[in-house]
Design a protein around this motif. Structure first.
Motif, PDB file in Angstrom:
ATOM      1  N   SER A  31      26.582   9.165 -48.632  1.00 35.09           N
ATOM      2  CA  SER A  31      25.268   9.546 -48.128  1.00 35.09           C
ATOM      3  C   SER A  31      25.003   8.854 -46.796  1.00 35.09           C
ATOM      4  N   ALA A  32      24.063   9.404 -46.030  1.00 39.05           N
ATOM      5  CA  ALA A  32      23.696   8.843 -44.733  1.00 39.05           C
ATOM      6  C   ALA A  32      22.195   8.606 -44.685  1.00 39.05           C
ATOM      7  N   LEU A  33      21.811   7.509 -44.050  1.00 34.40           N
ATOM      8  CA  LEU A  33      20.404   7.148 -43.885  1.00 34.40           C
ATOM      9  C   LEU A  33      20.126   6.960 -42.402  1.00 34.40           C
ATOM     10  N   ALA A  34      19.200   7.727 -41.866  1.00 37.94           N
ATOM     11  CA  ALA A  34      18.828   7.631 -40.455  1.00 37.94           C
ATOM     12  C   ALA A  34      17.385   7.168 -40.354  1.00 37.94           C
ATOM     13  N   LEU A  35      17.152   6.142 -39.532  1.00 38.30           N
ATOM     14  CA  LEU A  35      15.823   5.561 -39.353  1.00 38.30           C
ATOM     15  C   LEU A  35      15.518   5.417 -37.869  1.00 38.30           C
ATOM     16  N   ARG A  79      24.003   8.919 -29.198  1.00 35.43           N
ATOM     17  CA  ARG A  79      24.883  10.097 -29.126  1.00 35.43           C
ATOM     18  C   ARG A  79      24.267  11.237 -28.318  1.00 35.43           C
ATOM     19  N   PRO A  80      23.927  10.978 -27.069  1.00 38.01           N
ATOM     20  CA  PRO A  80      23.317  12.050 -26.257  1.00 38.01           C
ATOM     21  C   PRO A  80      24.275  13.222 -26.096  1.00 38.01           C
ATOM     22  N   ASP A  81      23.714  14.427 -26.107  1.00 40.33           N
ATOM     23  CA  ASP A  81      24.551  15.624 -25.979  1.00 40.33           C
ATOM     24  C   ASP A  81      24.297  16.370 -24.679  1.00 40.33           C
ATOM     25  N   VAL A  82      23.043  16.390 -24.231  1.00 35.74           N
ATOM     26  CA  VAL A  82      22.726  17.034 -22.948  1.00 35.74           C
ATOM     27  C   VAL A  82      21.828  16.080 -22.159  1.00 35.74           C
ATOM     28  N   PRO A  83      21.910  16.129 -20.832  1.00 37.79           N
ATOM     29  CA  PRO A  83      21.057  15.242 -20.025  1.00 37.79           C
ATOM     30  C   PRO A  83      19.574  15.549 -20.249  1.00 37.79           C
ATOM     31  N   VAL A  84      18.767  14.500 -20.271  1.00 39.34           N
ATOM     32  CA  VAL A  84      17.321  14.644 -20.373  1.00 39.34           C
ATOM     33  C   VAL A  84      16.732  14.444 -18.980  1.00 39.34           C
ATOM     34  N   PRO A  85      15.871  15.354 -18.522  1.00 38.43           N
ATOM     35  CA  PRO A  85      15.275  15.174 -17.189  1.00 38.43           C
ATOM     36  C   PRO A  85      14.581  13.817 -17.084  1.00 38.43           C
ATOM     37  N   PRO A  86      14.697  13.158 -15.945  1.00 35.07           N
ATOM     38  CA  PRO A  86      14.071  11.840 -15.796  1.00 35.07           C
ATOM     39  C   PRO A  86      12.590  11.824 -16.157  1.00 35.07           C
ATOM     40  N   SER A  87      11.895  12.915 -15.879  1.00 37.16           N
ATOM     41  CA  SER A  87      10.458  12.961 -16.185  1.00 37.16           C
ATOM     42  C   SER A  87      10.179  12.958 -17.679  1.00 37.16           C
ATOM     43  N   GLU A  88      11.207  13.270 -18.490  1.00 35.11           N
ATOM     44  CA  GLU A  88      11.032  13.320 -19.945  1.00 35.11           C
ATOM     45  C   GLU A  88      11.584  12.081 -20.631  1.00 35.11           C
ATOM     46  N   LEU A  89      12.230  11.201 -19.881  1.00 33.37           N
ATOM     47  CA  LEU A  89      12.820  10.007 -20.489  1.00 33.37           C
ATOM     48  C   LEU A  89      11.744   8.937 -20.710  1.00 33.37           C
ATOM     49  N   PRO A  90      11.525   8.531 -21.955  1.00 32.45           N
ATOM     50  CA  PRO A  90      10.539   7.477 -22.199  1.00 32.45           C
ATOM     51  C   PRO A  90      11.137   6.096 -21.991  1.00 32.45           C
ATOM     52  N   GLU A  91      10.285   5.103 -21.954  1.00 37.14           N
ATOM     53  CA  GLU A  91      10.753   3.724 -21.976  1.00 37.14           C
ATOM     54  C   GLU A  91      11.412   3.463 -23.339  1.00 37.14           C
ATOM     55  N   PRO A  92      12.329   2.485 -23.419  1.00 36.61           N
ATOM     56  CA  PRO A  92      13.071   2.257 -24.670  1.00 36.61           C
ATOM     57  C   PRO A  92      12.243   1.487 -25.714  1.00 36.61           C
ATOM     58  N   LEU A  93      11.190   2.129 -26.193  1.00 34.97           N
ATOM     59  CA  LEU A  93      10.292   1.476 -27.145  1.00 34.97           C
ATOM     60  C   LEU A  93      10.615   1.825 -28.590  1.00 34.97           C
ATOM     61  N   ILE A  94      11.166   3.016 -28.816  1.00 36.68           N
ATOM     62  CA  ILE A  94      11.541   3.415 -30.173  1.00 36.68           C
ATOM     63  C   ILE A  94      13.056   3.504 -30.250  1.00 36.68           C
ATOM     64  N   TRP A  95      13.617   2.805 -31.209  1.00 37.10           N
ATOM     65  CA  TRP A  95      15.062   2.774 -31.414  1.00 37.10           C
ATOM     66  C   TRP A  95      15.410   3.457 -32.739  1.00 37.10           C
ATOM     67  N   GLY A  96      16.636   3.945 -32.812  1.00 43.93           N
ATOM     68  CA  GLY A  96      17.073   4.608 -34.031  1.00 43.93           C
ATOM     69  C   GLY A  96      18.556   4.441 -34.262  1.00 43.93           C
ATOM     70  N   GLY A  97      18.982   4.782 -35.445  1.00 45.64           N
ATOM     71  CA  GLY A  97      20.388   4.716 -35.812  1.00 45.64           C
ATOM     72  C   GLY A  97      20.644   5.424 -37.130  1.00 45.64           C
ATOM     73  N   MET A  98      21.917   5.467 -37.504  1.00 46.72           N
ATOM     74  CA  MET A  98      22.330   6.128 -38.742  1.00 46.72           C
ATOM     75  C   MET A  98      23.375   5.239 -39.427  1.00 46.72           C
ATOM     76  N   ALA A  99      23.288   5.126 -40.733  1.00 43.85           N
ATOM     77  CA  ALA A  99      24.243   4.333 -41.498  1.00 43.85           C
ATOM     78  C   ALA A  99      24.739   5.142 -42.693  1.00 43.85           C
ATOM     79  N   ARG A 100      25.961   4.846 -43.124  1.00 42.88           N
ATOM     80  CA  ARG A 100      26.568   5.552 -44.254  1.00 42.88           C
ATOM     81  C   ARG A 100      26.743   4.609 -45.443  1.00 42.88           C
ATOM     82  N   LYS A 101      26.609   5.157 -46.623  1.00 45.16           N
ATOM     83  CA  LYS A 101      26.879   4.380 -47.826  1.00 45.16           C
ATOM     84  C   LYS A 101      28.378   4.450 -48.133  1.00 45.16           C
TER      85      LYS A 101
END
Length: 270
Positions: free
Chosen positions: A188-192, A247-269
């Protein structure tokens, strides 16, 4: 963003349209239609004080799409979205179906607004929405309707997006995620994801206080504290990182890039 309220007479029982609601504020930030004047006013106050808020909401949606794709690529065909919020663009069942048409999805939220407006948008037999709370994991996992679509003896993809920073930093909260991890099958995978203070303590604190002032809930955490929610699961590359660095897949326009305030990841059991 649309300012039209839901049609007159459609406010379901138990919903407080005059009280700002997390799910409806998020829906507003994503350009949805299920919000009331109190939600829009709260969203505008948040945005006026910190213009990053709508950018972060959209970054969370981009991250969710990539997480579902990553889990699907590893063969997961059933998903549990905890604290799902209101259906909007690129919901889990829509994204997953692009990879595996037979995928099943259960959404869980503790907000009657989500159930009232969300259930008509789902795919019968493939997705459903339950009233439940991440702070009562046993009740969620034992819900009989959940078991009509999800087999807990098989690998499951669990997503908790935009929720953790609204949970208290208490032993009870930690225990709920321990319960979740123990009930998941190997593979299983858990993403937060969560608002964290590591990259920009001042910016994160400001945004957190804005949300807490509007909702009365939450806890600002460090990335290390967020990591504890994974327990002994194997954190996958690139680890816990700002959302658009995962794991970025397509470039995000600079105007849409937020500051790095929310972080995320995925882990496997294992």
């Amino acid at each position: 963003m649309a300012d039209e309220p839901p049609p007159p007479g459609t406010t379901p029982p138990g919903i407080e349209p005059d009280v700002p609601n997390v799910a409806r504020i998020y829906d507003y930030f994503l350009g949805g239609h299920t919000h009331y004047p109190a939600d829009r006013a709260a969203a505008r106050r948040i945005t006026a004080a910190n213009p990053q808020a709508p950018l972060l909401a959209r970054a969370m949606r981009r991250w969710l799409v990539r997480v579902v794709a990553a889990m699907s690529a590893e063969g997961i065909t059933q998903f549990l979205d905890l604290g799902a919020g209101l259906p909007t663009q690129d919901n889990v069942h829509e994204v997953a179906a692009r990879h595996h048409p037979g995928t099943t999805v259960v959404y869980v939220d503790n907000d009657p607004t989500v159930l009232a407006h969300g259930r008509p948008l789902l795919h019968p037999g493939r997705s459903l929405l339950l009233l439940g709370d991440v702070q009562d994991m046993a009740s969620v996992l034992d819900h009989p309707d959940l078991h009509t679509l999800i087999d807990l003896t098989a690998p499951l993809g669990v997503i908790v997006s935009g929720v953790v920073h609204f949970l208290p930093q208490t032993p009870a909260t930690a225990a709920q995620f321990t319960t979740l991890r123990h009930r998941l099958a190997p593979g299983s995978a858990l993403a937060l994801n969560s608002l964290v203070s590591d990259a920009d303590p001042t910016g994160a604190t400001t945004l957190f206080r804005l949300y807490q002032g509007e909702t009365g809930r939450g806890q600002l955490r460090t990335a290390h504290q967020l990591r504890q929610f994974y327990g002994d699961f194997d954190l996958q590359q690139p680890g816990l990182v700002p959302l658009d660095d995962w794991r970025p897949d397509v470039p995000v326009p600079p105007s849409e890039l937020p500051e790095p305030l929310i972080w995320g990841g995925m882990a496997r059991k294992p």
